[in-house]
Motif scaffolding. Structure first.
Motif, PDB file in Angstrom:
ATOM      1  N   THR A  55       8.517   6.366  -3.631  1.00 49.31           N
ATOM      2  CA  THR A  55       7.301   6.115  -2.869  1.00 49.31           C
ATOM      3  C   THR A  55       7.588   6.060  -1.368  1.00 49.31           C
ATOM      4  N   MET A  56       6.544   6.098  -0.594  1.00 48.51           N
ATOM      5  CA  MET A  56       6.660   5.991   0.851  1.00 48.51           C
ATOM      6  C   MET A  56       7.262   4.638   1.255  1.00 48.51           C
ATOM      7  N   GLU A  57       7.077   3.639   0.415  1.00 53.99           N
ATOM      8  CA  GLU A  57       7.637   2.311   0.660  1.00 53.99           C
ATOM      9  C   GLU A  57       9.150   2.308   0.463  1.00 53.99           C
ATOM     10  N   GLY A  58       9.661   3.223  -0.362  1.00 56.05           N
ATOM     11  CA  GLY A  58      11.094   3.331  -0.572  1.00 56.05           C
ATOM     12  C   GLY A  58      11.540   3.049  -1.991  1.00 56.05           C
ATOM     13  N   SER A  59      10.716   2.375  -2.766  1.00 57.40           N
ATOM     14  CA  SER A  59      11.043   2.088  -4.161  1.00 57.40           C
ATOM     15  C   SER A  59      10.532   3.218  -5.051  1.00 57.40           C
ATOM     16  N   THR A  60      10.753   3.065  -6.348  1.00 55.44           N
ATOM     17  CA  THR A  60      10.347   4.089  -7.303  1.00 55.44           C
ATOM     18  C   THR A  60       9.250   3.563  -8.219  1.00 55.44           C
ATOM     19  N   LEU A  61       8.268   4.401  -8.481  1.00 53.36           N
ATOM     20  CA  LEU A  61       7.284   4.067  -9.516  1.00 53.36           C
ATOM     21  C   LEU A  61       7.373   5.105 -10.605  1.00 53.36           C
ATOM     22  N   LYS A  62       7.008   4.695 -11.823  1.00 52.05           N
ATOM     23  CA  LYS A  62       7.141   5.573 -12.972  1.00 52.05           C
ATOM     24  C   LYS A  62       5.799   5.745 -13.677  1.00 52.05           C
ATOM     25  N   THR A  63       5.619   6.916 -14.246  1.00 53.29           N
ATOM     26  CA  THR A  63       4.394   7.212 -14.993  1.00 53.29           C
ATOM     27  C   THR A  63       4.749   7.608 -16.423  1.00 53.29           C
ATOM     28  N   SER A  64       3.822   7.357 -17.325  1.00 51.50           N
ATOM     29  CA  SER A  64       4.041   7.705 -18.728  1.00 51.50           C
ATOM     30  C   SER A  64       2.695   7.968 -19.390  1.00 51.50           C
ATOM     31  N   GLY A  65       2.738   8.606 -20.557  1.00 50.44           N
ATOM     32  CA  GLY A  65       1.502   8.880 -21.289  1.00 50.44           C
ATOM     33  C   GLY A  65       1.442  10.319 -21.752  1.00 50.44           C
ATOM     34  N   LEU A  92       0.818  -1.216   0.000  1.00 50.67           N
ATOM     35  CA  LEU A  92       0.000   0.000   0.000  1.00 50.67           C
ATOM     36  C   LEU A  92       0.852   1.268   0.000  1.00 50.67           C
ATOM     37  N   THR A  93       1.953   1.272   0.765  1.00 52.67           N
ATOM     38  CA  THR A  93       2.797   2.473   0.794  1.00 52.67           C
ATOM     39  C   THR A  93       3.562   2.651  -0.515  1.00 52.67           C
ATOM     40  N   TYR A  94       3.632   1.584  -1.317  1.00 53.79           N
ATOM     41  CA  TYR A  94       4.228   1.711  -2.651  1.00 53.79           C
ATOM     42  C   TYR A  94       3.337   2.555  -3.559  1.00 53.79           C
ATOM     43  N   HIS A  95       2.090   2.734  -3.185  1.00 51.04           N
ATOM     44  CA  HIS A  95       1.147   3.545  -3.962  1.00 51.04           C
ATOM     45  C   HIS A  95       1.134   5.007  -3.517  1.00 51.04           C
ATOM     46  N   VAL A  96       1.978   5.357  -2.547  1.00 51.23           N
ATOM     47  CA  VAL A  96       1.941   6.702  -1.963  1.00 51.23           C
ATOM     48  C   VAL A  96       3.268   7.428  -2.197  1.00 51.23           C
ATOM     49  N   VAL A  97       3.175   8.640  -2.698  1.00 48.87           N
ATOM     50  CA  VAL A  97       4.343   9.492  -2.912  1.00 48.87           C
ATOM     51  C   VAL A  97       4.255  10.657  -1.932  1.00 48.87           C
ATOM     52  N   ASP A  98       5.362  10.939  -1.262  1.00 48.35           N
ATOM     53  CA  ASP A  98       5.360  11.938  -0.194  1.00 48.35           C
ATOM     54  C   ASP A  98       5.545  13.360  -0.739  1.00 48.35           C
ATOM     55  N   LYS A  99       4.805  13.678  -1.781  1.00 47.13           N
ATOM     56  CA  LYS A  99       4.794  15.019  -2.366  1.00 47.13           C
ATOM     57  C   LYS A  99       3.590  15.109  -3.289  1.00 47.13           C
ATOM     58  N   THR A 100       3.272  16.307  -3.714  1.00 47.22           N
ATOM     59  CA  THR A 100       2.185  16.489  -4.668  1.00 47.22           C
ATOM     60  C   THR A 100       2.696  16.196  -6.076  1.00 47.22           C
ATOM     61  N   VAL A 101       2.080  15.231  -6.744  1.00 54.33           N
ATOM     62  CA  VAL A 101       2.418  14.919  -8.131  1.00 54.33           C
ATOM     63  C   VAL A 101       1.362  15.567  -9.016  1.00 54.33           C
ATOM     64  N   THR A 102       1.789  16.493  -9.852  1.00 51.58           N
ATOM     65  CA  THR A 102       0.858  17.182 -10.731  1.00 51.58           C
ATOM     66  C   THR A 102       0.719  16.423 -12.050  1.00 51.58           C
ATOM     67  N   SER A 103      -0.340  16.684 -12.771  1.00 50.08           N
ATOM     68  CA  SER A 103      -0.564  16.000 -14.040  1.00 50.08           C
ATOM     69  C   SER A 103       0.518  16.337 -15.063  1.00 50.08           C
ATOM     70  N   SER A 104       1.154  17.513 -14.922  1.00 50.74           N
ATOM     71  CA  SER A 104       2.220  17.894 -15.851  1.00 50.74           C
ATOM     72  C   SER A 104       3.468  17.033 -15.670  1.00 50.74           C
ATOM     73  N   GLU A 105       3.573  16.331 -14.540  1.00 45.92           N
ATOM     74  CA  GLU A 105       4.721  15.462 -14.271  1.00 45.92           C
ATOM     75  C   GLU A 105       4.494  14.027 -14.749  1.00 45.92           C
ATOM     76  N   LEU A 106       3.274  13.704 -15.120  1.00 48.71           N
ATOM     77  CA  LEU A 106       2.935  12.316 -15.458  1.00 48.71           C
ATOM     78  C   LEU A 106       3.524  11.799 -16.768  1.00 48.71           C
ATOM     79  N   PRO A 107       3.701  12.615 -17.818  1.00 52.69           N
ATOM     80  CA  PRO A 107       4.174  12.065 -19.093  1.00 52.69           C
ATOM     81  C   PRO A 107       5.487  11.295 -18.999  1.00 52.69           C
ATOM     82  N   ASN A 108       6.383  11.715 -18.121  1.00 54.74           N
ATOM     83  CA  ASN A 108       7.665  11.012 -17.977  1.00 54.74           C
ATOM     84  C   ASN A 108       8.110  11.116 -16.524  1.00 54.74           C
ATOM     85  N   GLY A 109       7.269  10.590 -15.620  1.00 57.73           N
ATOM     86  CA  GLY A 109       7.504  10.774 -14.199  1.00 57.73           C
ATOM     87  C   GLY A 109       8.229   9.626 -13.534  1.00 57.73           C
ATOM     88  N   SER A 110       9.005   9.956 -12.514  1.00 61.12           N
ATOM     89  CA  SER A 110       9.686   8.957 -11.692  1.00 61.12           C
ATOM     90  C   SER A 110       9.632   9.463 -10.254  1.00 61.12           C
TER      91      SER A 110
END
Length: 204
Positions: free
Chosen positions: A157-167, A136-154
């Protein structure tokens, strides 16, 4: 005769002045009636955005407006699309932690996302509090992620690993697996992106 002519001139001038003022007063109302305002975020993307937004309640509990007034875990608990997430957060002991956090982002798995997890695997996960908390904490980022960051985001997470977004536009994926079905939902302390797949940390 001069008095009558003077009165006629005064009346004509008054009418010419009042008419534009009247039309000016009516113009904004006419514009308001003909134009439906669309809420957009800083990047110009409609906010919230995504095909799943239309399935949320239009008003009352679980609606966009109601969620904006609640802390994020509480908002999830009152949203009919996020009841399984709310239960998982409670079982993992994360409800208070997320509600007390500030300016976080939650990539929130919908009920349909939990339904994709094989029943036996989900049952095992729900019984293992430490592993459930990790997921569950892998789904949480300890900052505000805006939609402008989603196309190539890294994002770490609160869990400690990294998740990436694209589109692009209003179509985005997380880790090339989960679709953002409704994004940029605001709660009292978080930005929420509903996703259609439960994300697993790399070490799981």
């Amino acid at each position: 005769m001069q008095t009558l002519r003077a009165r006629a001139v005064i009346a004509s001038v008054a009418a010419a002045t009042v008419l534009p003022l009247s039309l000016g007063a009516l113009a904004p109302q006419a514009l308001a009636d003909d134009t439906t305002p669309v809420s957009t975020n800083a990047s110009g993307t409609p906010s919230p955005f995504g095909p799943g937004c239309s399935s949320l309640p239009k008003n009352g509990k679980g609606s966009i407006d109601a969620m904006s007034k609640e802390r994020v875990a509480r908002a999830a608990a009152t949203n009919p699309k996020l009841t399984k997430l709310a239960l998982a957060l409670k079982d993992a002991g994360l409800t208070t932690k997320l509600d007390d956090a500030k300016h976080i982002t939650v990539f929130a798995p919908t009920n349909e996302a939990f339904d994709k997890v094989p029943k036996e695997k989900l049952a095992t996960l729900m019984k293992d509090k430490a592993q459930l908390k990790k997921v569950l904490t892998y789904h949480v980022v300890d900052k505000t992620v805006t939609s402008s960051e989603l196309p190539n985001g890294s994002f770490k997470t609160m869990e400690g690993s990294t998740l990436k977004t694209s589109g692009s536009g209003t179509s985005f994926k997380v880790n090339d697996k989960a679709n953002i079905v409704c994004g940029d939902i605001r709660t009292a302390n978080a930005t929420v992106y509903l996703v259609d797949t439960v994300l697993m940390p790399p070490s799981s």
